[in-house]
Design an enzyme around this catalytic site. Sequence first.
Site, PDB file in Angstrom:
ATOM      1  CE  LYS A  81      -3.620   2.357   3.022  1.00  0.00           C
ATOM      2  NZ  LYS A  81      -4.314   1.808   4.099  1.00  0.00           N
ATOM      3  CB  SER A 156      -6.996   4.509   3.368  1.00  0.00           C
ATOM      4  OG  SER A 156      -6.129   3.808   4.330  1.00  0.00           O
ATOM      5  CB  SER A 180      -8.103   1.505   5.985  1.00  0.00           C
ATOM      6  OG  SER A 180      -8.713   2.780   6.352  1.00  0.00           O
TER       7      SER A 180
END
Length: 469
Positions: A81, A156, A180
């Site tokens: 990520k 996210s 997230s």
Amino acid sequence: MSDDLCFASATEVAGRIRRQELSPVDLTESLLERIDTCNDRVNAFTEVTADLAREMAEKAERALASGDELGPLHGVPVTIKDLHDLEGHAIEQGSHSQVGQVSRMDAPVTARLKAAGAVVLGKTTTSEFGWSGVSRNPLTGTTHNPWKYGHNAGASSAGAGAAAAAGFGPLHQGSDGAGSIRMPSHFCGVFGFKPTWGLVPHLPVRNNDQVSHVGPITRTVADAALFLNATAGVHPFDHTSLPAPPTNYLQGLDIDVDGLKIAYSPDLGHARVDDDVARLVQAGAGAFASFGCSVEEVSPAWGPDGPEIGRFLWAVHESPLAVHLEGWEDRMDPGLVACIREGCGHSAATYLAVRARKLAYVEAMHRFMADWDLLLTPSVAVAAFPVERLQPEGWPQHPWDWLQWSPFCYPFNLSGLPAASVPCGFTAEGVPVGLQIVGRRAADGLVLRAAATFERARPWAQVRPNLHP
């Protein structure tokens, strides 16, 4: 390119590579080809690290030929990520203010995945600075839900969830400060696991009162366990990491859960939930009774205290990003700007008073969990909605407060409890819905075992989105 190979699990490809039935180079090339063909429709990556992936796959191939000792993820593709460091590669966090920033070292999770033999395919998208649950940012644009173009893929860890659903490899690193990992898993119909706080180390330790957990997004429960085997454990520079002995999280996944005492809360005593989500989650919770568990519907007394606490702390913990407003405000996500501004200006006394309420809330949650083996809830209150919206149509509109439609995730960040999202069906519009499974502190293995039992009864990994319209 074989779609079957691109959707193969990490446990399967790891075994085939070890038996020399599958070349790491061939696997990597198949995935790079699929990403090249399909990513335009998804936009899951900030950077596809094709050269690095090929270099790592070739190194893995040579190690096989030489009979070298192999790690548990030898030749297995992963993604990282874009809130986490991959040495020598950009870390721009979905923000124009961070363009040109390059990681000087690997994050602990990245280093451990590499040490286990993984092949890094690229960096995945995030909402700006990870602030929201909507899969877009001002820098890389929209990440689309693989099940419905133009709809929210969750955030996210947006790119990680979308990549898992789209067949862009088996293992995707995510992080979770208020849902997230679980939100993208819910929206994209994959498995996401937020471990107990501190199980997977996180550097730098985030200045948000210990809510940001690192964990996997995968298509199978066993793959998440494999990820944890490679990444969990104390780290000398993360003082919050758990000094627990190594655990094999794959062990016991094949044992069905029965005799457990399970609480099911459709609304945590306060939350609005869309009808199609409520129906699918209720059916999913009911399945645990058929597994031999005692399932009781509950309305926890601590539940209604969550929204005010969560909303205040989320804004205050975003307020340090105010340093970016001068010079960048007009190129930042307007919702983030509104959140930052609401979080600024509170006194230390006000913050500490709300934090005291938070600590009491967390204690009440832990006391509640002492009476139950597991808690089941919806993962998110809504299914995927148009990604240009911050609030779904028909919900109260607010300049930044997306937590209102995700009321089931952040409580378990505040408490640090392990929580997973498992796919439990599709709405009439054909988008996925997730069931959340929460465990007591350090009961990560039990949460995984419950998820694996559900997966055997109601498998999901064989269902794939169509990216070739």
